[in-house]
Scaffold this active site. Structure first.
Site, PDB file in Angstrom:
ATOM      1  N   THR A 117       3.878  12.173  -2.227  1.00  0.00           N
ATOM      2  CA  THR A 117       2.862  11.596  -3.096  1.00  0.00           C
ATOM      3  C   THR A 117       2.550  12.520  -4.271  1.00  0.00           C
ATOM      4  O   THR A 117       2.651  13.753  -4.150  1.00  0.00           O
ATOM      5  CB  THR A 117       1.558  11.365  -2.297  1.00  0.00           C
ATOM      6  OG1 THR A 117       0.479  11.151  -3.211  1.00  0.00           O
ATOM      7  CG2 THR A 117       1.190  12.546  -1.416  1.00  0.00           C
ATOM      8  N   TYR A 141      -5.177  14.620   2.792  1.00  0.00           N
ATOM      9  CA  TYR A 141      -4.028  13.704   2.657  1.00  0.00           C
ATOM     10  C   TYR A 141      -2.888  14.389   1.908  1.00  0.00           C
ATOM     11  O   TYR A 141      -1.753  14.436   2.384  1.00  0.00           O
ATOM     12  CB  TYR A 141      -4.461  12.424   1.934  1.00  0.00           C
ATOM     13  CG  TYR A 141      -3.296  11.543   1.512  1.00  0.00           C
ATOM     14  CD1 TYR A 141      -2.578  10.802   2.451  1.00  0.00           C
ATOM     15  CD2 TYR A 141      -2.907  11.464   0.175  1.00  0.00           C
ATOM     16  CE1 TYR A 141      -1.500  10.015   2.064  1.00  0.00           C
ATOM     17  CE2 TYR A 141      -1.844  10.676  -0.217  1.00  0.00           C
ATOM     18  CZ  TYR A 141      -1.143   9.957   0.726  1.00  0.00           C
ATOM     19  OH  TYR A 141      -0.073   9.171   0.339  1.00  0.00           O
TER      20      TYR A 141
HETATM   21  N1  LIG Z   1       0.490   3.022  -1.684  1.00  0.00           N
HETATM   22  C1  LIG Z   1       0.572   4.060  -2.523  1.00  0.00           C
HETATM   23  O1  LIG Z   1       0.132   4.003  -3.686  1.00  0.00           O
HETATM   24  C2  LIG Z   1       1.230   5.325  -2.070  1.00  0.00           C
HETATM   25  C3  LIG Z   1       1.293   6.390  -2.979  1.00  0.00           C
HETATM   26  C4  LIG Z   1       1.929   7.567  -2.584  1.00  0.00           C
HETATM   27  C5  LIG Z   1       2.520   7.674  -1.329  1.00  0.00           C
HETATM   28  N2  LIG Z   1       2.443   6.639  -0.455  1.00  0.00           N
HETATM   29  C6  LIG Z   1       3.068   6.788   0.864  1.00  0.00           C
HETATM   30  O2  LIG Z   1       3.884   5.665   1.131  1.00  0.00           O
HETATM   31  C7  LIG Z   1       3.930   5.429   2.542  1.00  0.00           C
HETATM   32  C8  LIG Z   1       3.649   3.959   2.824  1.00  0.00           C
HETATM   33  O3  LIG Z   1       2.350   3.641   2.344  1.00  0.00           O
HETATM   34  P1  LIG Z   1       1.829   2.138   2.243  1.00  0.00           P
HETATM   35  O4  LIG Z   1       1.038   2.034   0.989  1.00  0.00           O
HETATM   36  O5  LIG Z   1       2.935   1.189   2.487  1.00  0.00           O
HETATM   37  O6  LIG Z   1       0.792   2.125   3.464  1.00  0.00           O
HETATM   38  P2  LIG Z   1       0.611   1.072   4.672  1.00  0.00           P
HETATM   39  O7  LIG Z   1      -0.614   1.505   5.399  1.00  0.00           O
HETATM   40  O8  LIG Z   1       0.710  -0.323   4.193  1.00  0.00           O
HETATM   41  O9  LIG Z   1       1.900   1.374   5.554  1.00  0.00           O
HETATM   42  C9  LIG Z   1       1.968   2.389   6.542  1.00  0.00           C
HETATM   43  C10 LIG Z   1       2.646   1.774   7.774  1.00  0.00           C
HETATM   44  O10 LIG Z   1       2.842   2.802   8.734  1.00  0.00           O
HETATM   45  C11 LIG Z   1       2.394   2.331   9.997  1.00  0.00           C
HETATM   46  N3  LIG Z   1       1.999   3.526  10.748  1.00  0.00           N
HETATM   47  C12 LIG Z   1       1.001   4.403  10.449  1.00  0.00           C
HETATM   48  N4  LIG Z   1       0.975   5.387  11.353  1.00  0.00           N
HETATM   49  C13 LIG Z   1       1.989   5.153  12.246  1.00  0.00           C
HETATM   50  C14 LIG Z   1       2.478   5.823  13.385  1.00  0.00           C
HETATM   51  N5  LIG Z   1       1.917   6.949  13.840  1.00  0.00           N
HETATM   52  N6  LIG Z   1       3.531   5.284  14.063  1.00  0.00           N
HETATM   53  C15 LIG Z   1       4.107   4.139  13.633  1.00  0.00           C
HETATM   54  N7  LIG Z   1       3.684   3.458  12.545  1.00  0.00           N
HETATM   55  C16 LIG Z   1       2.637   3.959  11.866  1.00  0.00           C
HETATM   56  C17 LIG Z   1       1.276   1.363   9.697  1.00  0.00           C
HETATM   57  O11 LIG Z   1       1.035   0.422  10.733  1.00  0.00           O
HETATM   58  C18 LIG Z   1       1.807   0.691   8.433  1.00  0.00           C
HETATM   59  O12 LIG Z   1       2.630  -0.423   8.743  1.00  0.00           O
HETATM   60  C19 LIG Z   1       2.926   6.407   3.152  1.00  0.00           C
HETATM   61  O13 LIG Z   1       3.637   7.521   3.672  1.00  0.00           O
HETATM   62  C20 LIG Z   1       2.060   6.831   1.992  1.00  0.00           C
HETATM   63  O14 LIG Z   1       1.526   8.116   2.173  1.00  0.00           O
HETATM   64  C21 LIG Z   1       1.812   5.460  -0.793  1.00  0.00           C
HETATM   65  O1  LIG Z   2     -12.333   0.166  -7.028  1.00  0.00           O
HETATM   66  C1  LIG Z   2     -11.779   1.090  -7.637  1.00  0.00           C
HETATM   67  C2  LIG Z   2     -10.598   1.720  -7.168  1.00  0.00           C
HETATM   68  C3  LIG Z   2     -10.061   2.768  -7.893  1.00  0.00           C
HETATM   69  N1  LIG Z   2     -10.654   3.179  -9.053  1.00  0.00           N
HETATM   70  C4  LIG Z   2     -10.062   4.270  -9.830  1.00  0.00           C
HETATM   71  O2  LIG Z   2      -8.740   3.902 -10.155  1.00  0.00           O
HETATM   72  C5  LIG Z   2      -7.897   5.062 -10.203  1.00  0.00           C
HETATM   73  C6  LIG Z   2      -6.737   4.856  -9.268  1.00  0.00           C
HETATM   74  O3  LIG Z   2      -7.220   4.854  -7.939  1.00  0.00           O
HETATM   75  P1  LIG Z   2      -6.362   4.395  -6.662  1.00  0.00           P
HETATM   76  O4  LIG Z   2      -7.235   4.506  -5.467  1.00  0.00           O
HETATM   77  O5  LIG Z   2      -5.708   3.087  -6.956  1.00  0.00           O
HETATM   78  O6  LIG Z   2      -5.186   5.478  -6.606  1.00  0.00           O
HETATM   79  P2  LIG Z   2      -5.260   7.060  -6.574  1.00  0.00           P
HETATM   80  O7  LIG Z   2      -4.770   7.520  -7.919  1.00  0.00           O
HETATM   81  O8  LIG Z   2      -6.554   7.577  -6.107  1.00  0.00           O
HETATM   82  O9  LIG Z   2      -4.272   7.430  -5.387  1.00  0.00           O
HETATM   83  C7  LIG Z   2      -3.031   6.819  -5.154  1.00  0.00           C
HETATM   84  O10 LIG Z   2      -2.037   7.593  -5.748  1.00  0.00           O
HETATM   85  C8  LIG Z   2      -2.033   8.940  -5.332  1.00  0.00           C
HETATM   86  C9  LIG Z   2      -0.943   9.598  -6.088  1.00  0.00           C
HETATM   87  O11 LIG Z   2      -1.342   9.734  -7.428  1.00  0.00           O
HETATM   88  C10 LIG Z   2      -1.854   9.027  -3.827  1.00  0.00           C
HETATM   89  O12 LIG Z   2      -0.521   8.860  -3.478  1.00  0.00           O
HETATM   90  C11 LIG Z   2      -2.688   8.055  -3.046  1.00  0.00           C
HETATM   91  O13 LIG Z   2      -2.151   7.838  -1.773  1.00  0.00           O
HETATM   92  C12 LIG Z   2      -2.770   6.724  -3.673  1.00  0.00           C
HETATM   93  O14 LIG Z   2      -3.830   6.030  -3.064  1.00  0.00           O
HETATM   94  C13 LIG Z   2      -8.809   6.237  -9.798  1.00  0.00           C
HETATM   95  O15 LIG Z   2      -9.275   6.849 -10.948  1.00  0.00           O
HETATM   96  C14 LIG Z   2      -9.965   5.574  -9.069  1.00  0.00           C
HETATM   97  O16 LIG Z   2     -11.174   6.289  -9.153  1.00  0.00           O
HETATM   98  C15 LIG Z   2     -11.798   2.572  -9.529  1.00  0.00           C
HETATM   99  O17 LIG Z   2     -12.333   2.959 -10.572  1.00  0.00           O
HETATM  100  N2  LIG Z   2     -12.334   1.548  -8.811  1.00  0.00           N
END
Ligand SMILES: NC(=O)c1ccc[n+]([C@@H]2O[C@H](COP(=O)([O-])OP(=O)(O)OC[C@H]3O[C@@H](n4cnc5c(N)ncnc54)[C@H](O)[C@@H]3O)[C@@H](O)[C@H]2O)c1
Ligand SMILES: O=c1ccn([C@@H]2O[C@H](COP(=O)(O)OP(=O)(O)O[C@H]3O[C@H](CO)[C@H](O)[C@H](O)[C@H]3O)[C@@H](O)[C@H]2O)c(=O)[nH]1
Length: 328
Positions: A117, A141
């Site tokens: 991330t 995190y």
């Molecule tokens: N969504 C974002 O913007 C974002 C940004 C940066 C990194 N990531 C990373 O991407 C990955 C996927 O995120 P996502 O947004 O799809 O989240 P999500 O919560 O939709 O997916 C995570 C999945 O992992 C499963 N899971 C969690 N813990 C587990 C465990 N111990 N054993 C088996 N399954 C488990 C959950 O049931 C879920 O299906 C994560 O590693 C997250 O840190 C996401």
């Molecule tokens: O209701 C909301 C939700 C978010 N924000 C703002 O929108 C921006 C983006 O927020 P997100 O929660 O969508 O995303 P983040 O940038 O906080 O974080 C995301 O991106 C990160 C990497 O940059 C990490 O990977 C993290 O897991 C993932 O949630 C931030 O300034 C946040 O304060 C608002 O103003 N209102």
């Protein structure tokens, strides 16, 4: 040979599973369904309900399915929750990743792709932020993911497990064919929250902080379409299978949008106005974070196809409509 996808019932993982199935790859999904959904996994993939911390189960899956590659998405992902419950994050993200790496090494898995991330950078001194920038996570995190990166690099040096670590920026949007999307309950991500508000599922939304040193005072982020993120994983798998070296790469487009830009785009694409309140800063939010994205393009030949905020928002809206909306 199969690909083991942990977290394949989740938001990003389910898009990956669809892409692998489309490419004709045998896929095993390991997911404990804590935040994922059984229905997000296509029937052509084998879904095993279980935990990444269950080493006996993971080792059995690797042996029984002839797993040569692991794509490890499973994690806990909510930054403020990680501040309140750090040990949950060090268990589910760090300790369970350690266990996954050990099972991979012992089971003879060749390739490991890890979901990291942009949170590992914290508040970067320079943007766009390059992969060799100082790593200073501002939340458990981010620390839990950085610790996983370090373990993976050390295991590669000691045991030869090839890896690609992908540092995702802000992932949004949905499968253009609407087979899957973000179904997360109580989502905190900006685009998901704005889309739910546009469709009447929330009465209003908050902008967290309007006094940042940015052009409009709100935070700037690099929003990447989930399908482009998934294609970077497919490219990473191809790279490793072709004998390419282990790599750590940013996944973003290299440009930023403010919170207000995003909200205006959601209003325009949805064709509705909705209530937006100014609120206090959310603790731990960096002002600006944008990826230096040239290395993923150079090293993997990654070619993003959906670098357009309106397209990202349109796909997120279409998926939310499919999930169901409240009467306005
Ligand atoms: N969504 C974002 O913007 C974002 C940004 C940066 C990194 N990531 C990373 O991407 C990955 C996927 O995120 P996502 O947004 O799809 O989240 P999500 O919560 O939709 O997916 C995570 C999945 O992992 C499963 N899971 C969690 N813990 C587990 C465990 N111990 N054993 C088996 N399954 C488990 C959950 O049931 C879920 O299906 C994560 O590693 C997250 O840190 C996401
Ligand atoms: O209701 C909301 C939700 C978010 N924000 C703002 O929108 C921006 C983006 O927020 P997100 O929660 O969508 O995303 P983040 O940038 O906080 O974080 C995301 O991106 C990160 C990497 O940059 C990490 O990977 C993290 O897991 C993932 O949630 C931030 O300034 C946040 O304060 C608002 O103003 N209102």
């Amino acid at each position: 040979m199969s690909v083991l996808v942990t977290g394949g019932a989740g938001y990003i993982g389910s898009h990956m599973v669809h892409a692998l199935v489309d490419a004709g790859e045998p896929v095993v999904v390991l997911d404990n369904l804590s935040t994922g959904f059984r229905a997000a996994v296509p029937e052509a993939a084998t879904l095993v309900t279980g935990d990444t911390g269950d080493a006996a189960l993971v080792s059995r899956l690797i042996a029984e399915h002839g797993v040569d590659s692991i794509i490890h998405f499973a994690a806990s992902i909510v930054v403020p929750e990680s501040v309140a419950e750090p040990l949950k994050y060090y268990r589910n993200n760090t300790a369970n990743t350690r266990s996954m790496i050990q099972c991979a090494v012992e089971g003879g898995v060749k390739h490991f792709i890890f979901s990291s991330t942009a949170a590992v950078y914290g508040n970067p001194a320079q943007v766009p932020v390059a992969e060799d920038a100082t790593l200073a996570p501002m939340s458990p995190y981010g620390s839990s993911k950085l610790m996983s990166e370090i373990m993976l690099r050390d295991a590669t040096l000691a045991h030869g497990l090839g890896h690609v670590i992908l540092r995702y920026f802000n992932v949004a949007g949905a499968d253009p064919a609407m087979r899957t999307g973000q179904s997360t309950k109580n989502a905190t991500h900006l685009i998901k929250v704005a889309v739910e508000t546009a469709l009447g599922l929330r009465d209003k939304m908050d902008v967290f902080g309007t006094d940042y040193p940015t052009p409009d005072g709100t935070c700037v982020r690099d929003y990447i379409h989930v399908s482009d993120l998934v294609s970077a994983h497919a490219d990473a798998l191809r790279h490793l299978r072709a004998g390419g070296p282990s790599e750590t790469l940013n996944c973003g487009y290299g440009r930023g949008f403010s919170v207000l830009d995003v909200i205006e785009t959601v209003k325009a694409v949805a064709g509705v106005d909705f209530r937006v309140d100014r609120a206090a800063r959310r603790p731990g939010d960096p002002a600006v974070i944008v990826a230096a994205s040239d290395r993923a393009r150079e090293v993997l030949g990654w070619q993003p196809r959906h670098d357009d905020l309106k397209t990202i928002v349109r796909h997120a809206l279409d998926w939310q409509r499919k999930l169901g909306t409240a009467p306005r």
